[in-house]
Design a protein around this motif. Sequence first.
Motif, PDB file in Angstrom:
ATOM      1  N   ILE A  56      31.423 -32.744   1.276  1.00 38.03           N
ATOM      2  CA  ILE A  56      31.127 -33.481   0.042  1.00 38.03           C
ATOM      3  C   ILE A  56      30.659 -34.891   0.371  1.00 38.03           C
ATOM      4  CG2 ILE A  56      32.172 -34.493  -2.029  1.00 38.03           C
ATOM      5  CD1 ILE A  56      33.973 -32.019  -2.180  1.00 38.03           C
ATOM      6  N   ALA A  57      31.312 -35.562   1.344  1.00 38.60           N
ATOM      7  CA  ALA A  57      30.926 -36.919   1.728  1.00 38.60           C
ATOM      8  C   ALA A  57      29.510 -36.948   2.296  1.00 38.60           C
ATOM      9  CB  ALA A  57      31.921 -37.472   2.746  1.00 38.60           C
ATOM     10  N   ILE A  58      29.200 -35.982   3.172  1.00 32.41           N
ATOM     11  CA  ILE A  58      27.853 -35.934   3.770  1.00 32.41           C
ATOM     12  C   ILE A  58      26.805 -35.619   2.702  1.00 32.41           C
ATOM     13  CG2 ILE A  58      26.378 -34.691   5.409  1.00 32.41           C
ATOM     14  CD1 ILE A  58      28.865 -34.261   7.143  1.00 32.41           C
ATOM     15  N   THR A  59      27.161 -34.699   1.793  1.00 35.04           N
ATOM     16  CA  THR A  59      26.228 -34.340   0.726  1.00 35.04           C
ATOM     17  C   THR A  59      25.934 -35.528  -0.182  1.00 35.04           C
ATOM     18  OG1 THR A  59      27.083 -32.077   0.743  1.00 35.04           O
ATOM     19  CG2 THR A  59      25.787 -32.732  -1.166  1.00 35.04           C
ATOM     20  N   LEU A  60      26.968 -36.285  -0.502  1.00 35.72           N
ATOM     21  CA  LEU A  60      26.771 -37.464  -1.351  1.00 35.72           C
ATOM     22  C   LEU A  60      25.943 -38.527  -0.629  1.00 35.72           C
ATOM     23  CD1 LEU A  60      30.305 -37.812  -2.983  1.00 35.72           C
ATOM     24  CD2 LEU A  60      28.220 -36.917  -4.028  1.00 35.72           C
ATOM     25  N   ALA A  61      26.110 -38.616   0.706  1.00 41.05           N
ATOM     26  CA  ALA A  61      25.331 -39.598   1.484  1.00 41.05           C
ATOM     27  C   ALA A  61      23.866 -39.190   1.595  1.00 41.05           C
ATOM     28  CB  ALA A  61      25.947 -39.755   2.872  1.00 41.05           C
ATOM     29  N   LEU A  62      23.630 -37.885   1.794  1.00 43.20           N
ATOM     30  CA  LEU A  62      22.257 -37.399   1.956  1.00 43.20           C
ATOM     31  C   LEU A  62      21.593 -37.099   0.619  1.00 43.20           C
ATOM     32  CD1 LEU A  62      22.767 -34.926   4.957  1.00 43.20           C
ATOM     33  CD2 LEU A  62      21.869 -37.253   5.037  1.00 43.20           C
ATOM     34  N   GLY A  63      22.396 -36.954  -0.439  1.00 45.99           N
ATOM     35  CA  GLY A  63      21.844 -36.598  -1.741  1.00 45.99           C
ATOM     36  C   GLY A  63      22.032 -35.121  -2.024  1.00 45.99           C
ATOM     37  N   LYS A  64      21.977 -34.752  -3.291  1.00 52.66           N
ATOM     38  CA  LYS A  64      22.104 -33.353  -3.682  1.00 52.66           C
ATOM     39  C   LYS A  64      20.791 -32.629  -3.430  1.00 52.66           C
ATOM     40  CE  LYS A  64      25.432 -34.233  -7.408  1.00 52.66           C
ATOM     41  NZ  LYS A  64      25.684 -34.073  -8.862  1.00 52.66           N
ATOM     42  N   GLY A  65      20.872 -31.420  -2.936  1.00 54.68           N
ATOM     43  CA  GLY A  65      19.647 -30.661  -2.723  1.00 54.68           C
ATOM     44  C   GLY A  65      19.860 -29.496  -1.783  1.00 54.68           C
ATOM     45  N   PHE A  66      18.787 -28.773  -1.564  1.00 58.72           N
ATOM     46  CA  PHE A  66      18.794 -27.534  -0.788  1.00 58.72           C
ATOM     47  C   PHE A  66      19.076 -27.807   0.688  1.00 58.72           C
ATOM     48  CE2 PHE A  66      16.270 -24.069   1.265  1.00 58.72           C
ATOM     49  CZ  PHE A  66      17.017 -23.011   0.797  1.00 58.72           C
ATOM     50  N   TRP A  67      18.226 -28.607   1.320  1.00 58.84           N
ATOM     51  CA  TRP A  67      18.359 -28.853   2.751  1.00 58.84           C
ATOM     52  C   TRP A  67      19.543 -29.746   3.062  1.00 58.84           C
ATOM     53  CZ3 TRP A  67      16.171 -25.762   5.967  1.00 58.84           C
ATOM     54  CH2 TRP A  67      14.981 -25.100   5.602  1.00 58.84           C
ATOM     55  N   GLN A  68      19.897 -30.643   2.157  1.00 55.82           N
ATOM     56  CA  GLN A  68      21.039 -31.516   2.385  1.00 55.82           C
ATOM     57  C   GLN A  68      22.324 -30.717   2.572  1.00 55.82           C
ATOM     58  OE1 GLN A  68      18.593 -31.988   0.305  1.00 55.82           O
ATOM     59  NE2 GLN A  68      18.251 -34.119  -0.246  1.00 55.82           N
ATOM     60  N   VAL A  69      22.476 -29.657   1.778  1.00 59.56           N
ATOM     61  CA  VAL A  69      23.667 -28.801   1.906  1.00 59.56           C
ATOM     62  C   VAL A  69      23.663 -28.089   3.252  1.00 59.56           C
ATOM     63  CG1 VAL A  69      24.859 -26.797   0.953  1.00 59.56           C
ATOM     64  CG2 VAL A  69      23.864 -28.488  -0.579  1.00 59.56           C
ATOM     65  N   PHE A  70      22.502 -27.589   3.666  1.00 61.99           N
ATOM     66  CA  PHE A  70      22.397 -26.901   4.948  1.00 61.99           C
ATOM     67  C   PHE A  70      22.843 -27.815   6.085  1.00 61.99           C
ATOM     68  CE2 PHE A  70      19.167 -23.264   4.186  1.00 61.99           C
ATOM     69  CZ  PHE A  70      19.851 -22.921   3.036  1.00 61.99           C
ATOM     70  N   ILE A  71      22.328 -29.042   6.088  1.00 60.26           N
ATOM     71  CA  ILE A  71      22.651 -29.995   7.155  1.00 60.26           C
ATOM     72  C   ILE A  71      24.123 -30.370   7.103  1.00 60.26           C
ATOM     73  CG2 ILE A  71      22.203 -32.323   8.021  1.00 60.26           C
ATOM     74  CD1 ILE A  71      19.309 -31.987   6.967  1.00 60.26           C
ATOM     75  N   ALA A  72      24.626 -30.616   5.896  1.00 57.70           N
ATOM     76  CA  ALA A  72      26.030 -31.027   5.742  1.00 57.70           C
ATOM     77  C   ALA A  72      26.981 -29.961   6.262  1.00 57.70           C
ATOM     78  CB  ALA A  72      26.319 -31.334   4.270  1.00 57.70           C
ATOM     79  N   VAL A  73      26.729 -28.708   5.928  1.00 61.62           N
ATOM     80  CA  VAL A  73      27.603 -27.618   6.388  1.00 61.62           C
ATOM     81  C   VAL A  73      27.520 -27.488   7.902  1.00 61.62           C
ATOM     82  CG1 VAL A  73      28.023 -25.138   6.284  1.00 61.62           C
ATOM     83  CG2 VAL A  73      27.453 -26.383   4.200  1.00 61.62           C
ATOM     84  N   GLY A  74      26.318 -27.587   8.465  1.00 62.70           N
ATOM     85  CA  GLY A  74      26.150 -27.480   9.916  1.00 62.70           C
ATOM     86  C   GLY A  74      26.870 -28.582  10.670  1.00 62.70           C
ATOM     87  N   LEU A  75      26.873 -29.801  10.117  1.00 63.47           N
ATOM     88  CA  LEU A  75      27.496 -30.935  10.790  1.00 63.47           C
ATOM     89  C   LEU A  75      29.022 -30.867  10.760  1.00 63.47           C
ATOM     90  CD1 LEU A  75      25.217 -33.893   9.620  1.00 63.47           C
ATOM     91  CD2 LEU A  75      25.287 -32.810  11.870  1.00 63.47           C
ATOM     92  N   THR A  76      29.597 -29.984   9.974  1.00 61.70           N
ATOM     93  CA  THR A  76      31.052 -29.867   9.909  1.00 61.70           C
ATOM     94  C   THR A  76      31.579 -28.694  10.722  1.00 61.70           C
ATOM     95  OG1 THR A  76      30.919 -28.475   7.929  1.00 61.70           O
ATOM     96  CG2 THR A  76      31.087 -30.844   7.585  1.00 61.70           C
ATOM     97  N   MET A  77      30.719 -27.872  11.267  1.00 58.03           N
ATOM     98  CA  MET A  77      31.161 -26.653  11.946  1.00 58.03           C
ATOM     99  C   MET A  77      31.034 -26.717  13.460  1.00 58.03           C
ATOM    100  SD  MET A  77      29.539 -23.861   9.290  1.00 58.03           S
ATOM    101  CE  MET A  77      30.319 -22.491  10.109  1.00 58.03           C
ATOM    102  N   TRP A  78      30.507 -27.815  13.995  1.00 63.43           N
ATOM    103  CA  TRP A  78      30.251 -27.868  15.425  1.00 63.43           C
ATOM    104  C   TRP A  78      31.519 -28.072  16.258  1.00 63.43           C
ATOM    105  CZ3 TRP A  78      31.522 -32.140  18.346  1.00 63.43           C
ATOM    106  CH2 TRP A  78      31.800 -33.314  17.649  1.00 63.43           C
TER     107      TRP A  78
END
Length: 364
Positions: free
Chosen positions: A216-238
């Motif tokens: 949620i924090a990354i999404t709010l920083a990057l903005g709401k949208g399609f690719w933002q969610v993809f990046i946010a989820v990827g950055l939390t799973m590494w």
Amino acid sequence: MSYKSNSLKHLALQRFKKNFWGVLSFVFVILVGIVAVFAYAFAPDSSQHANQMHLAIHSKKPGFKINILTIPSGLKNDQNAIEKLFFGTQSTDTEIPISDFRLLKDKLVYTEYASDGLKGVEKEISLDVFPNHSVKPFITEKTFLFGTDKYGRDLLSRVLVGARISFFIGFVAVFISLVLGVFMGSVAGYFGGKVDAIIMWIINVTWSIPTLLLVIAITLALGKGFWQVFIAVGLTMWVEVARVVRGQVISVKEQQYVTAARALGFNDLRIITKHILPNIMAPVIVISAANFASAILIESGLSFLGIGAQPPMASWGAMIKDHYNYIILGKPYLALIPGLCIMSLVMAFMLIGNALRDALDVKN
């Protein structure tokens, strides 16, 4: 050495083929992938995001049939066949659900559909609107196999198009997590010392933050949208990948073939990429399958909270959010269908992960 490697791969493949649920899940995932890529070719509503609304027929049961009058706008569609196939058709025509129609000289008289046994409004339109004054091609009977949602959109089409987000977020998120996780884990495990301590501190700090909160924090920083969610989820799973890779590298780097590579004068990059990583990928492949499932669940949760894929994009999580109150209003299928889609895809990836774990286990 090459023969042995090929033999081990062959044995692992043979063990995987013997796992019925693993093979069945793999076939299911492949089918979902095909549907996700060519969603608009399979969807009855091929408009962009399957967003053709008919408010007069909202919340209809599965199998509902109705005549649809299409009034051409006369505007040209500049889309080519490839764009229509992968991104949907930009529809400029007007679609009207009708209960009755008749032709009178140079005009068409039709009755708009009205639910609850009411009689709809009767309207008329000139035949000049239709090419060659032919009305027949523009009145078609449509069947909504999964019914319609609260906006009168075809639920089946929304489910098919929504598979694209849930499926591809797994690929993007797992790719990002693999790139970061393998790099950080291999560097920490191979060099040790202060490098290991710093990377492990970063991993532990990231691990301590609740996944959904971090997304949620990354999404709010990057903005709401399609690719933002993809990046946010990827950055939390590494972090999970990094911990597994680090442990495997620590246990492997003292093996004789690594010592031999150092004696031959190979640099650290070559030793890590050519000698260590190929021999520790089995557990990484298994955890990647689990991460696919986790990514789908996280994206569904974000869409349910309203910070995932934004309307009018079709997302299984957003579909549950829009219709969860219908569970107590006598139309539970509006929320249950996308929920079952999420459950089946997540279960398929988990079963594939279990099958891969058994197939790649050297003790078997």
